[in-house]
Design a protein around this motif. Sequence first.
Motif, PDB file in Angstrom:
ATOM      1  N   LEU B 424       0.737  -1.277   0.105  1.00  0.00           N
ATOM      2  CA  LEU B 424      -0.001  -0.232   0.010  1.00  0.00           C
ATOM      3  C   LEU B 424       0.759   1.374  -0.061  1.00  0.00           C
ATOM      4  CD1 LEU B 424      -2.328  -1.048   3.011  1.00  0.00           C
ATOM      5  CD2 LEU B 424      -3.075  -0.850   0.720  1.00  0.00           C
ATOM      6  N   THR B 425       0.357   2.340  -0.350  1.00  0.00           N
ATOM      7  CA  THR B 425       1.031   3.440  -0.073  1.00  0.00           C
ATOM      8  C   THR B 425       0.950   3.938   1.383  1.00  0.00           C
ATOM      9  OG1 THR B 425      -1.234   4.800  -0.569  1.00  0.00           O
ATOM     10  CG2 THR B 425       0.518   4.393  -2.490  1.00  0.00           C
ATOM     11  N   CYS B 426      -0.025   3.781   2.113  1.00  0.00           N
ATOM     12  CA  CYS B 426      -0.135   4.058   3.380  1.00  0.00           C
ATOM     13  C   CYS B 426      -1.416   3.559   3.986  1.00  0.00           C
ATOM     14  CB  CYS B 426      -0.097   5.499   3.715  1.00  0.00           C
ATOM     15  SG  CYS B 426      -1.457   6.444   3.118  1.00  0.00           S
ATOM     16  N   ALA B 427      -1.612   3.155   5.093  1.00  0.00           N
ATOM     17  CA  ALA B 427      -2.714   2.672   5.851  1.00  0.00           C
ATOM     18  C   ALA B 427      -2.691   3.201   7.243  1.00  0.00           C
ATOM     19  CB  ALA B 427      -2.958   1.324   5.761  1.00  0.00           C
ATOM     20  N   TYR B 428      -3.796   4.229   7.791  1.00  0.00           N
ATOM     21  CA  TYR B 428      -3.756   4.425   9.301  1.00  0.00           C
ATOM     22  C   TYR B 428      -5.097   3.859   9.805  1.00  0.00           C
ATOM     23  CZ  TYR B 428      -0.036   7.087   7.340  1.00  0.00           C
ATOM     24  OH  TYR B 428       1.360   7.541   6.638  1.00  0.00           O
ATOM     25  N   VAL B 429      -5.190   2.617   9.577  1.00  0.00           N
ATOM     26  CA  VAL B 429      -6.537   2.145  10.244  1.00  0.00           C
ATOM     27  C   VAL B 429      -6.644   1.989  11.709  1.00  0.00           C
ATOM     28  CG1 VAL B 429      -8.171   0.044  10.115  1.00  0.00           C
ATOM     29  CG2 VAL B 429      -6.827   0.702   8.090  1.00  0.00           C
ATOM     30  N   ARG B 430      -5.739   1.822  12.372  1.00  0.00           N
ATOM     31  CA  ARG B 430      -5.679   1.689  13.708  1.00  0.00           C
ATOM     32  C   ARG B 430      -5.719   3.050  14.393  1.00  0.00           C
ATOM     33  NH1 ARG B 430      -1.597  -2.179  12.665  1.00  0.00           N
ATOM     34  NH2 ARG B 430      -2.564  -4.182  12.989  1.00  0.00           N
ATOM     35  N   GLU B 431      -5.336   3.916  13.754  1.00  0.00           N
ATOM     36  CA  GLU B 431      -5.346   5.557  14.156  1.00  0.00           C
ATOM     37  C   GLU B 431      -6.655   6.058  13.878  1.00  0.00           C
ATOM     38  OE1 GLU B 431      -2.847   4.261  12.421  1.00  0.00           O
ATOM     39  OE2 GLU B 431      -1.006   4.772  12.867  1.00  0.00           O
ATOM     40  N   ALA B 432      -7.228   5.408  12.782  1.00  0.00           N
ATOM     41  CA  ALA B 432      -8.798   5.685  12.578  1.00  0.00           C
ATOM     42  C   ALA B 432      -9.596   5.030  13.643  1.00  0.00           C
ATOM     43  CB  ALA B 432      -9.161   5.418  11.130  1.00  0.00           C
ATOM     44  N   ILE B 433      -9.417   3.924  13.954  1.00  0.00           N
ATOM     45  CA  ILE B 433     -10.360   3.057  14.862  1.00  0.00           C
ATOM     46  C   ILE B 433     -10.286   3.819  16.398  1.00  0.00           C
ATOM     47  CG2 ILE B 433     -10.203   1.013  16.474  1.00  0.00           C
ATOM     48  CD1 ILE B 433      -9.638  -0.609  13.912  1.00  0.00           C
ATOM     49  N   ASP B 434      -8.875   4.187  16.786  1.00  0.00           N
ATOM     50  CA  ASP B 434      -8.781   5.027  17.855  1.00  0.00           C
ATOM     51  C   ASP B 434      -9.459   6.280  17.945  1.00  0.00           C
ATOM     52  OD1 ASP B 434      -7.076   3.146  18.937  1.00  0.00           O
ATOM     53  OD2 ASP B 434      -5.195   4.003  18.393  1.00  0.00           O
ATOM     54  N   LYS B 435      -9.463   7.025  16.925  1.00  0.00           N
ATOM     55  CA  LYS B 435     -10.324   8.085  16.462  1.00  0.00           C
ATOM     56  C   LYS B 435     -11.978   7.980  16.745  1.00  0.00           C
ATOM     57  CE  LYS B 435      -9.426  12.519  14.795  1.00  0.00           C
ATOM     58  NZ  LYS B 435      -8.264  13.255  14.876  1.00  0.00           N
ATOM     59  N   ALA B 436     -12.182   6.764  15.933  1.00  0.00           N
ATOM     60  CA  ALA B 436     -13.526   6.367  16.143  1.00  0.00           C
ATOM     61  C   ALA B 436     -14.132   6.012  17.501  1.00  0.00           C
ATOM     62  CB  ALA B 436     -13.925   5.203  15.267  1.00  0.00           C
ATOM     63  N   LYS B 437     -13.239   5.551  18.258  1.00  0.00           N
ATOM     64  CA  LYS B 437     -13.670   5.059  19.760  1.00  0.00           C
ATOM     65  C   LYS B 437     -13.851   6.528  20.284  1.00  0.00           C
ATOM     66  CE  LYS B 437     -11.256   1.492  21.962  1.00  0.00           C
ATOM     67  NZ  LYS B 437     -10.270   0.792  22.259  1.00  0.00           N
ATOM     68  N   GLU B 438     -12.937   7.289  20.236  1.00  0.00           N
ATOM     69  CA  GLU B 438     -13.023   8.588  21.121  1.00  0.00           C
ATOM     70  C   GLU B 438     -14.398   9.371  20.357  1.00  0.00           C
ATOM     71  OE1 GLU B 438      -9.421  10.724  20.465  1.00  0.00           O
ATOM     72  OE2 GLU B 438     -10.421  12.497  20.660  1.00  0.00           O
ATOM     73  N   LEU B 439     -14.638   9.347  19.122  1.00  0.00           N
ATOM     74  CA  LEU B 439     -15.673  10.201  18.764  1.00  0.00           C
ATOM     75  C   LEU B 439     -17.032   9.599  19.254  1.00  0.00           C
ATOM     76  CD1 LEU B 439     -16.529  12.594  16.347  1.00  0.00           C
ATOM     77  CD2 LEU B 439     -16.584  10.557  14.932  1.00  0.00           C
ATOM     78  N   VAL B 440     -17.180   8.210  19.135  1.00  0.00           N
ATOM     79  CA  VAL B 440     -18.476   7.607  19.614  1.00  0.00           C
ATOM     80  C   VAL B 440     -18.555   7.236  21.270  1.00  0.00           C
ATOM     81  CG1 VAL B 440     -18.901   6.593  17.283  1.00  0.00           C
ATOM     82  CG2 VAL B 440     -17.551   5.096  19.332  1.00  0.00           C
ATOM     83  N   ASP B 441     -17.222   7.662  21.974  1.00  0.00           N
ATOM     84  CA  ASP B 441     -17.098   7.513  23.324  1.00  0.00           C
ATOM     85  C   ASP B 441     -17.564   6.019  23.608  1.00  0.00           C
ATOM     86  OD1 ASP B 441     -17.324   7.598  25.996  1.00  0.00           O
ATOM     87  OD2 ASP B 441     -18.969   8.952  26.245  1.00  0.00           O
ATOM     88  N   TRP B 442     -16.754   5.292  22.950  1.00  0.00           N
ATOM     89  CA  TRP B 442     -17.120   3.827  22.957  1.00  0.00           C
ATOM     90  C   TRP B 442     -17.348   2.995  24.266  1.00  0.00           C
ATOM     91  CZ3 TRP B 442     -18.979   0.133  20.411  1.00  0.00           C
ATOM     92  CH2 TRP B 442     -18.539  -1.184  20.265  1.00  0.00           C
ATOM     93  N   ASP B 443     -16.509   3.538  25.131  1.00  0.00           N
ATOM     94  CA  ASP B 443     -16.905   2.780  26.515  1.00  0.00           C
ATOM     95  C   ASP B 443     -18.268   3.247  27.061  1.00  0.00           C
ATOM     96  OD1 ASP B 443     -13.993   2.054  26.819  1.00  0.00           O
ATOM     97  OD2 ASP B 443     -13.395   3.977  27.642  1.00  0.00           O
ATOM     98  N   ASN B 444     -18.638   4.203  26.792  1.00  0.00           N
ATOM     99  CA  ASN B 444     -20.392   4.409  27.203  1.00  0.00           C
ATOM    100  C   ASN B 444     -20.960   3.889  26.111  1.00  0.00           C
ATOM    101  OD1 ASN B 444     -20.144   5.668  29.522  1.00  0.00           O
ATOM    102  ND2 ASN B 444     -19.315   7.566  28.768  1.00  0.00           N
ATOM    103  N   ALA B 445     -20.661   3.875  24.853  1.00  0.00           N
ATOM    104  CA  ALA B 445     -21.641   3.334  23.875  1.00  0.00           C
ATOM    105  C   ALA B 445     -21.629   1.928  24.074  1.00  0.00           C
ATOM    106  CB  ALA B 445     -20.853   3.693  22.411  1.00  0.00           C
ATOM    107  N   LYS B 446     -20.742   1.167  24.316  1.00  0.00           N
ATOM    108  CA  LYS B 446     -20.819  -0.438  24.775  1.00  0.00           C
ATOM    109  C   LYS B 446     -21.990  -0.743  25.485  1.00  0.00           C
ATOM    110  CE  LYS B 446     -16.470  -1.186  25.663  1.00  0.00           C
ATOM    111  NZ  LYS B 446     -15.561  -1.715  25.988  1.00  0.00           N
ATOM    112  N   ALA B 447     -22.322   0.231  26.347  1.00  0.00           N
ATOM    113  CA  ALA B 447     -23.481   0.065  27.134  1.00  0.00           C
ATOM    114  C   ALA B 447     -24.794  -0.091  26.514  1.00  0.00           C
ATOM    115  CB  ALA B 447     -23.379   1.189  28.366  1.00  0.00           C
ATOM    116  N   LEU B 448     -24.864   0.254  25.202  1.00  0.00           N
ATOM    117  CA  LEU B 448     -26.061   0.142  24.578  1.00  0.00           C
ATOM    118  C   LEU B 448     -26.288  -1.429  23.854  1.00  0.00           C
ATOM    119  CD1 LEU B 448     -26.000   3.241  22.278  1.00  0.00           C
ATOM    120  CD2 LEU B 448     -27.801   2.912  24.116  1.00  0.00           C
TER     121      LEU B 448
END
Lengths: 284, 806, 333
Positions: B424-448
Motif C-alpha cells: 500500500l502507499t499507506c494505511a492508518y486504520v488503527r489510528e482511525a479506529i482510535d479516533k472512532a472510539k473517541e468520537l463515539v465514546d466507545w466505553d459508554n456506547a458499549k453500554a447500549l
Amino acid sequence: MELFQYASNPWGQEVLVRISWSLFWLALGAGVLFVVGHLALRGRWQGQHTATAGGAGLPEKIERHGMGARLFHWVMALSMLVLLITGFLPQIGVQFSWLTLHWVFGLVLVVSIVFHMIHATVVLSFSDIWVSGRDVKEWLQGLRHDLTGSGEAPPKPGKYPVDHKMFHHAATVGGLAAIITGVLMMFRIEDPIFPRDPYMYSDGTWGVIYVLHGIGGVLLVGLTITHVYFAILPEKRGITRSMIKGWITRDEFLEHHDPERWDVGEGDADTDAAPSAAAVSEQG
Amino acid sequence: MARTYHGTDYTPPDLIAKVTGKARYAEDWRAEGMIFAKCLLSPMPHCRVRSIDASEALAMDGVHAILTEEDLPEHGPMQETCVTNEPLFEGQAILAVAADSETLCADAIEKIKVDLEPLPFALDPLQSLREGGSNARTDGNSIVREVLEEGGRPQMLVKETKWSDDLFADADRLPMGDPHAEWTFGDLDAGFEAADVVYDVAMYHQNVTHHPLEPRSCMAYWQNGKVYVHPSVQSIPITAGSIAGSIGVAPTDIVLICEYCGGGFGSKIAGTVNIPVSVLLSKMTSRPVMHRITRYEENYMGRARPGFQAQIKVGFRKDGRLVALDLYVVQDNGPYGIQSDMGSAGTVASLSYQPENMRWRGVSVLTNTPPRSAQRAPGGSQVTTLIEPLLDRAAEELGIDRFEMRKINAPDSDSKFNANQGGLTCAYVREAIDKAKELVDWDNAKALSRKREGSKVTGVGVAVSSYTAGNFGFDGLMVMKPSGTLTIHSGVGNLGTHSYSDVSRTAAEVLDMPWENCEVIWGNTAKHLPWTCVQAGSMTTHSMTRAAHAAATQLKEKLQQIAAKDLGGSPSDYTIGGERVYHRSNRSRGMTYGKAADRAIALGGVFDGHEVAEDINPVTKASAAGRAGQGLMGAARDNYERAGSVYSFVIGYAAIELDTDTGDVQVIDYAAVTDCGTVMNPRSLAAQLHGGGVQGMGMALGQKWTFDPQWGVPFTHRFYSARPPSILDVPSVMKAGWVDEPDPHSPVGAKGIGEPPVGAGEAAVVCAIRDALGGHDFNRTPVQPDMILNVIEGRPDHYRPFTTHT
Amino acid sequence: MATIRDMIPEFELFQPQGLDDAVTLLERYGEDAWPLAGGLDSFDWFKDRVKRPRAVIDLGAIEALHGVRSTGDGLEIGALTPLSEVADNAEIRDKYGILAQAAGLVATPQIRNQGTLGGNLCQDTRCWYYRGGWPCYRAGGNICYADTPESMNREHCVFGASRCVAVNPSDTAPALLALDAEMVLQGPGGQRTVAAEDFFIGPAVDITRMTVLRPGELLAAIRLPASWAGASFYFEKVRDRQSWDFALVSVATTMKIEGGSVSDIRLVANSVAPYPMRLREAESQVRGSAVTEAVAQAAGDVAVVDAKPLHQNGFKVPLMRNLVRRALTEAAA
C-alpha cells in the motif's frame, strides 16, 4: 358479439381468459325463446297419444324412479341451482360472497354425480338412456309430425322418451365439462382441499379450462330453464310426480309409454330397482 | 505553501446554480427543432424478435423514425446495445421511436407490432449452474476470459458452466464446483489448523439498483459534422472516447457536455447504454433528439450491484487474529460482461482483515436481469457486510472487544494483500479506529449493547471498510490569464462530490492564488479539458490532485523562468506570493501573474502552450492547442513517484434500536471515521462519509430487487418499491471524523473517499442488529422486519440460504 | 400492444364546480369515467397506461367536498380535504387524535399535502402484480399471481382472501373504523350513508372493487360521531421504511374506560386483509374487563387465530398479534 374474453399476460401475449359473459344472456335468451316457442306450439300436440290397450295385471302405481335416483336428482338439482346462481348472479351485478358456496356445492355435485355414475353402472341399464339410431329416426319423425302435421306420429317410447335422453346427454356433457374443469379450477383459488398452484398448467390450458367451465355453465342455464319449464307443465305432472314420489299411474304408463319397450313386469313399487340413470332427463 | 485551501470548507462554483435551479442537467437542455425519443421495452426476460411491423406507427403524423438493432454501427454479439433483437432482460429496449412529443412516441409504440419468441431465462445463478438449469443466453450461462492461442490476447467467450447434482446435495451450503478464477496465498489448511475458532457459513447479499437521483437522459444533435451530446455521465473526456464506437463517430468529432450529473454511483462511469438512441435518431432525422429516461426505465437502463451467493470459512486464533479465510463467491452477473465485484471482494477481504492464509474463488453466472456495473465499493461493500458479523461472532466467543478485534486484524502501511501480496502507499486504520472510539465514546456506547427497555432493545455495531482510492499518470491543464485569473481546466465530472473543483484547489494552493481569482472550467469537452481519470474507483481526488499539482508546479516554474528572463538571475532565485513572482531577496523585483501571462504570450513556445511536453495525452495536447496563446500555460502529466496501491479506509459505528414486537429497526446513531489522506474539503468529506453510509444502511435494511420467478419480471422499479432509505430512516445527526495523515506517495497526500463509506454503513448496521438480537446471524442482506420477527418468534422463514431476488 | 410506462395517455378532463355536476358526468361516461381527487393513486394508473379512462372528473374545484365542519353530532370532513389538513386540524387533533395521527403517517409531507382523505380511503390496493397491469382476478382475469408457491407476497393478506390476496393499504381507514365513522356517498340517486366498516368490501363480494361505491357514486364526506370524541386511542403503523411506505400491518383502537374497565372498544387492523378488519373477537375479550397484560395478550392471540398466511407473509401473524396487544395496553394506559 364477442364469444371469449382475452387478456394480455405479463409477457404481453394474448391469452384466453374465459367465455364472454354475454354468452350467459344468450343462453338465457335461448332458454326463454324455447319456452315461449314451445308454449305457442304446445296446443298442436296435446293429447295426441291414446292409451295402449291392456295393462291388466299391472299395478296401480308403476315405479319410475327409485329412492336412490330421486335423492340424486334433487341433490343434483339443488347444487346445480346454487351453482348457477352463485356462478352467474355476481356477473350480472348481484354482489355477494359467492365463491365458497360455489365450490362447496360444486363438490356436492361432484359427489352426487359420482354416486349417480356408480348407481347407473351397477343398478340401471345404459341402454334405457342411450340415444339409439331408432330414437333419432323417431325423433325426426315426431318433429316433422308435430311441426308440419305431415306423416305419422312416432311410436311411443319405452321408459325414456327420446327428448329426455337427449336432454340427459346434453346435461351430461355440460355437467361433466363444468365439474371436471371446476375441480381443476380449485387449484386456482384458496380452499382447504387443493393446494393452490395457478401454474399447474400453462396460460393457454387454463384459458381452455375456464372457457369449458363457462360453456358448461351457460349450457346448463339453458337446459335448466327448459327442464324446469317442462316440469311445471300440467301434462307432465305425472313425470314430475314420479321424481318426487317415485311412481306414475298405470294410466299414465299406458298413455305415454310402450309396454313393449318398457317392461315393468309385475312391478313392485317398493323396490329400488327402477332406473335412475335418466334422472337428469326425466322431464326434459 | 502560504495558502491552506486543503482542509478548509468552501463554496464550490456550482453550488449557486444548483440551489437556484439554474444548473442544467441532461434533460434541461433544449435545442431548436428538438424532438423526442422513447423506447419499446421487452416484456420478456429473454426472447428473440421475430418481426417488427412499425408501418402503422410510422404513418402517424409527427412520427419521424424508428431505430432498431439493424441501424446500429457494427458491434460484437456480446456487446450490450441500446436496442436489440435479442433482449436478455425484461425491460431491455427493442426499438426506439422519434416523434414530435413523448406522448406521440408512446402512442406510436403502442401501434408497433413486435412478434417475440420467448426463450428460456435464468434468474438464480445457482439454478443456472445445475444440470438442466436454463441459461441466460442461448449459448451459455457465463462469460469467461480465455487465451485461445499461445501468446494471444485473452478473449471474452460465452461458456456453459454446469455442476453435477451431487454438489447441490446440501441446500444449506454453497455448491462449489470448479471456479472461473481463484487465487491463494499462504497455506490455507495450516491456517485453519492453527485456528481456535472456525466458522463456515453460507451467505447471501442482494442485488441493488443504483437509482441515482437523476436518470440517464440524453439529448443530442449534429452540427458541422460533429455530434453534440448532452448525457448524464460521471466522467467527461474519457466518455467521448468510450461512446465513440457505439455511435460510429471518431472521439474528436464528439462534443460532450455534462456540467451537472445527478449522481451515478458507478452506473454512469464513462457513458450510458442509451446515449446512441438520441445520437443515432438525431442523425436519422436531422433534428435534435431528447431521450428522457423515466424512473421506471432507469431501473432497466441503469445498472445494479451484483448479488453474491457465497460460502465463507474463516478461522481465528485465540488472540483474535484472523489466520485463515476461504471465500467462494457465486456472482449474479446479469447478462453482459464480467463484473468485477467478486474479484474485488477477495481483494478487499484480504486487505481489511489481513488473513495470514487465504483462498479466493469465484464464478460469475449470467442471469436475465438488468445489467450490472460497479456500484460504490463494488464487491467491497458486499464482502465487508458478510464478513464483519463473523468478526463480531469471534470477538464474542473469544471475549475480545469489537474495536480491538478490528485493530488486531487491521492493515498498516507495511501490509501486503491480494493474490500478489502487493503493498500500500499507506494505511492508518488503527489510528482511525482510535479516533472512532473517541468520537463515539466507545466505553459508554458499549453500554447500549443489548440494553432492553420494554419491547425496545438497542445494539451497536462497528465495521472496517476499505476500497481503492487513487491512480496516477493523468494530466493537469491551466492557464494564467493576463487579467490575473487562473483558469483551471478540470476534466473531472461533476457528479455531486465536488471533486471536480476540490482538485482545482490544489492548483490554487501551489500557486498561492486567491480562490476568487481562479475559474474552474469543467463539464464540456469543447472547453478544452485535460486527460482525466474516470470518476470511479474513488480515484479522482488522489489522481487529479497529483495532476493538478504537476501542472501548477510546471506553471510556477514557468513564472520563475519568465521572471529570470526579464528581471535577471536564475529561476530558482524567484519565488511566488501575493499573485506575484518575485526575487527571494527583493520582493519588489518581480512581476504580477497577469504581467507574466502577457510575457508568456509574447514569448510563445512552451510558455503559452504552443509547445507542450511530449508525455501528455493527445487529448490534453489538443486541449492545450485550443488554449495556446491565451496566457501562461501549465500542462503536465503526473509523473510523481508511486509505490503501492492507494486505499482509503472507513470505520463505521452504528447504534440501532430494535422493536421486538414488530421487528422494526431504527438507526439511532451513526459515525464514520476515515483514513483518506489529506483532507481536501471537510464538509464534502463528511457528506461522502454520511451519504455513503446511508447508502449502505439502505442495503442493510431493505433496498433490494424483487422478481417474480415465474415470469422473470421485477417489481422494484421505482423509489417506492425499491425502497432506498428515506430521511426518517437515518439519524438526523451523524458524526464524522478523519485521521488526516497525508499519503506519503502523493505531493498532496489526498486519497479518494467515495466508496468505503458504503460498506462501513452497511456492515455496522448489520452488526448492530446482530448485537441487538443477542448474536443472531442472518448471513443475509437486507435484514427486514419480517426476518427479525420470525427469528424472535422462532418461526421458519420462507427463504433458504441462497434464495435470491426475493 | 407494447407496454408503455410513465406516459399518461390523453383523456378528456372535466372540472365541475358542483357535486351534482360531477355525479352527472360520472353517470354520463359510466365505465369510461374516472373521478380524480389528489391524483396520487390515479396518476400512477394513468402513467402506466393500465387504466385508461376517457373522461377524468377532477373533483378539486367542488367547494362542498372540502373542509372540516362541526355537525350536531360530531364532525364532518369533506372527502377532498388534504391529509395534511386532517393531520393538523385542531379539532380533529383534540377530539379524534387517532385520525390525525393516522393521516400524519401517510407517505410523505408532499403526498399528504396533495393527497386527500377521500382518496386515501378509496385508493386501490398496492399489490404489485395487480398494479403492474397483470391480468389477475382483480383486473378481470382468472388468476392470482400473488398466491402461487413462489410468488412475492410478503406484503399480502393473511385474512379475507378470496382468490385475490391483496390488502387494503389505507392508513386512515382503520382509524375511521375505530371511530365508527360514517361515509356519505353521493350518487345519481341522491345521498346515502354507510358505516365505515361496511364501506370496504373484500374480493369475495366484488373482486374488482375495494369499496361499496358504485359506478357513478362518490365519497362526499366522512362523519365522525361525537360518541367517540376524546376516547382513549392508539394507532400504530409498522412499515419497512419510515417515510413513503404503506403499512406492513397497522392497528387502531378506540376505547372507553369506566371505573377501570373497558366499557366499549373498537379494534381494527389493516394491511392484513383486503379490507380494514374489525377485530370483534378481540374486542369482546377486552370489553367489560380491565386491560391487564394477560387480557391484552389473550386479545392479541384471539385476533390472529384464523390467520392464513401465504408463503412469505407469516410474520404478519405475530406482528398483528403484538400490535393488538400493544394497542390495547397503550390505549388503556
